[in-house]
Design a protein around this motif. Structure first.
Motif, PDB file in Angstrom:
ATOM      1  N   ASP A 139       0.841  -1.212   0.000  1.00  0.00           N
ATOM      2  CA  ASP A 139       0.000   0.000   0.000  1.00  0.00           C
ATOM      3  C   ASP A 139       0.875   1.261   0.000  1.00  0.00           C
ATOM      4  OD1 ASP A 139      -2.234   1.566   0.000  1.00  0.00           O
ATOM      5  OD2 ASP A 139      -2.951   0.966   1.989  1.00  0.00           O
TER       6      ASP A 139
ATOM      7  N   SER B 121      -3.654  11.092  -3.465  1.00  0.00           N
ATOM      8  CA  SER B 121      -2.934  11.124  -2.189  1.00  0.00           C
ATOM      9  C   SER B 121      -1.710  10.218  -2.234  1.00  0.00           C
ATOM     10  CB  SER B 121      -3.867  10.709  -1.050  1.00  0.00           C
ATOM     11  OG  SER B 121      -4.305   9.373  -1.259  1.00  0.00           O
ATOM     12  N   GLY B 122      -1.825   9.101  -2.924  1.00  0.00           N
ATOM     13  CA  GLY B 122      -0.689   8.186  -3.045  1.00  0.00           C
ATOM     14  C   GLY B 122       0.473   8.835  -3.771  1.00  0.00           C
TER      15      GLY B 122
ATOM     16  N   ASN C  92       2.581  11.422  -1.875  1.00  0.00           N
ATOM     17  CA  ASN C  92       3.642  10.877  -1.017  1.00  0.00           C
ATOM     18  C   ASN C  92       4.981  10.821  -1.747  1.00  0.00           C
ATOM     19  OD1 ASN C  92       1.848  10.368   1.152  1.00  0.00           O
ATOM     20  ND2 ASN C  92       1.172   8.476   0.157  1.00  0.00           N
TER      21      ASN C  92
ATOM     22  N   ARG D 163      -1.088   4.452  -0.376  1.00  0.00           N
ATOM     23  CA  ARG D 163      -2.119   5.489  -0.501  1.00  0.00           C
ATOM     24  C   ARG D 163      -2.056   6.564   0.568  1.00  0.00           C
ATOM     25  NH1 ARG D 163      -6.982   1.269  -1.123  1.00  0.00           N
ATOM     26  NH2 ARG D 163      -5.660   0.350   0.486  1.00  0.00           N
ATOM     27  N   THR D 164      -1.662   6.220   1.768  1.00  0.00           N
ATOM     28  CA  THR D 164      -1.608   7.211   2.852  1.00  0.00           C
ATOM     29  C   THR D 164      -0.149   7.442   3.227  1.00  0.00           C
ATOM     30  OG1 THR D 164      -1.633   5.533   4.585  1.00  0.00           O
ATOM     31  CG2 THR D 164      -3.785   6.324   3.792  1.00  0.00           C
ATOM     32  N   PRO D 165       0.151   8.547   3.903  1.00  0.00           N
ATOM     33  CA  PRO D 165       1.545   8.770   4.330  1.00  0.00           C
ATOM     34  C   PRO D 165       2.083   7.605   5.160  1.00  0.00           C
ATOM     35  CG  PRO D 165       0.270  10.791   4.591  1.00  0.00           C
ATOM     36  CD  PRO D 165      -0.713   9.717   4.208  1.00  0.00           C
ATOM     37  N   GLU D 166       1.225   7.028   6.020  1.00  0.00           N
ATOM     38  CA  GLU D 166       1.671   5.929   6.881  1.00  0.00           C
ATOM     39  C   GLU D 166       1.966   4.675   6.059  1.00  0.00           C
ATOM     40  OE1 GLU D 166      -1.175   7.715   7.336  1.00  0.00           O
ATOM     41  OE2 GLU D 166      -0.343   9.017   8.875  1.00  0.00           O
ATOM     42  N   ALA D 167       1.053   4.350   5.131  1.00  0.00           N
ATOM     43  CA  ALA D 167       1.236   3.155   4.299  1.00  0.00           C
ATOM     44  C   ALA D 167       2.458   3.315   3.407  1.00  0.00           C
ATOM     45  CB  ALA D 167      -0.013   2.914   3.450  1.00  0.00           C
ATOM     46  N   TYR D 168       2.604   4.510   2.850  1.00  0.00           N
ATOM     47  CA  TYR D 168       3.762   4.799   1.993  1.00  0.00           C
ATOM     48  C   TYR D 168       5.065   4.619   2.771  1.00  0.00           C
ATOM     49  CZ  TYR D 168       7.169   7.672  -0.500  1.00  0.00           C
ATOM     50  OH  TYR D 168       8.298   8.124  -1.124  1.00  0.00           O
TER      51      TYR D 168
END
Ligand SMILES: [Zn+2]
Length: 294
Positions: free
Chosen positions: A190, A243-244, A247, A192-197
């Motif tokens: 994943d 959003s992805g 990042n 998509r989000t800053p955390e997942a990235y």
């Protein structure tokens, strides 16, 4: 980042430069031969001279990356197909070297009827021979294994696959990774989000090493996370979403790195006009830069 797109070389490789500028690229990706055929028409002295003139004329458009033909499968268990693939890949690298291209990306391939391990060993064998046999003809061209979607017996869907080949092909700064956002996402990582990235990048660093990433393919994905399906979509229209990509473009580690779109360059507008989708996608990416947002 140095954003760009796959650009047509119809009429000669040098013609890509003017088209890339028109599409608002900082950098771009080309095929140097038909991507669905084995044979390549050898470059003439003129082909190379015209290309080098274009490099000089468009000094701000760099780096250039080449994508190797899709038929190449150096993971193949079939000895004849492996050799044919290897020779085709070597020719691609030599052509890139003749043009002075910085990067050439290829798909690690499919192990078909053999095993993942045998496939990885076959790719590794090809890389060792390739680095040796192109040391003089393409000394400044970095060969990049592309991250893949993990479809069927395709290798490159796990970061471990890339790590294995890079570790066993011998140390070389001429061997790296091209990170394709659509493929990585389809393979289950994943972004998509800053955390997942951050987690995906930490995982890549742990397994492969972030220093092996040399360039990017920026494609959104028509299919969902981990579905293993490789279908590119325009930036922001797919399952990764804007959003992805924010990042990546705002990560200072990639500020000087090239990222190229591999989506259809045009789309029909409602009023019968043709929309330049490379321009649209590049504007979308540039709009994500933190400094340009209100
Ligand atoms: Zn790609």
């Amino acid at each position: 980042m140095r954003l760009g797109a796959h650009i047509s070389t119809a009429g000669g490789a040098y013609r890509a430069f003017a088209r890339a500028r028109e599409a608002t690229c900082d950098s771009f990706l080309i095929f140097t031969k038909s991507n669905r055929q084995w044979a390549a028409k050898p470059f003439t002295d003129d082909d190379i001279a015209f290309y080098k003139d274009a490099v000089a004329e468009h000094a701000d458009l760099h780096p250039v990356s080449v994508h190797a033909a899709y038929l190449i499968n150096v993971a193949s268990p079939d000895a004849a197909l492996w050799e044919k693939s290897y020779l085709a890949l070597r020719e691609e690298v030599e052509r890139a070297g003749a043009l002075g291209v910085d990067f050439i990306t290829f798909h690690p391939g499919s192990y078909m009827t053999s095993s993942e391990q045998e496939g990885l060993d076959a790719v590794t064998r090809a890389m060792r021979r390739l680095l040796d046999e192109t040391a003089d003809t393409a000394p400044n061209t970095v060969v990049c294994l592309e991250t893949m979607a993990g479809q069927g017996t395709n290798l490159g869907g796990r970061f471990e696959h890339l790590a294995y080949v890079l570790a066993n092909a011998g140390p070389s700064n001429r061997l790296g990774v091209c990170f394709d956002t659509c493929h990585v996402f389809a393979a289950g990582y994943d972004i998509r989000t800053p955390e997942a990235y951050a987690a995906t990048m930490m995982e890549f660093d742990r397994v492969v090493g972030l220093d092996r990433i040399r360039c990017f393919h920026f494609n959104d994905s028509k299919h969902g996370l981990g579905e293993g399906k490789d279908r590119h979509d325009h930036i922001g229209r797919g399952q990764i979403g804007l959003s992805g990509f924010a990042n990546f473009v705002n990560d200072p580690r990639w500020a000087d790195f090239a990222a190229h779109l591999e989506t259809p360059p045009t789309e029909d507008g409602e009023d019968g006009t043709t929309i330049d989708m490379n321009q649209v996608n590049l504007a979308a990416l540039r709009g994500l830069l933190a400094s340009s947002s209100a």
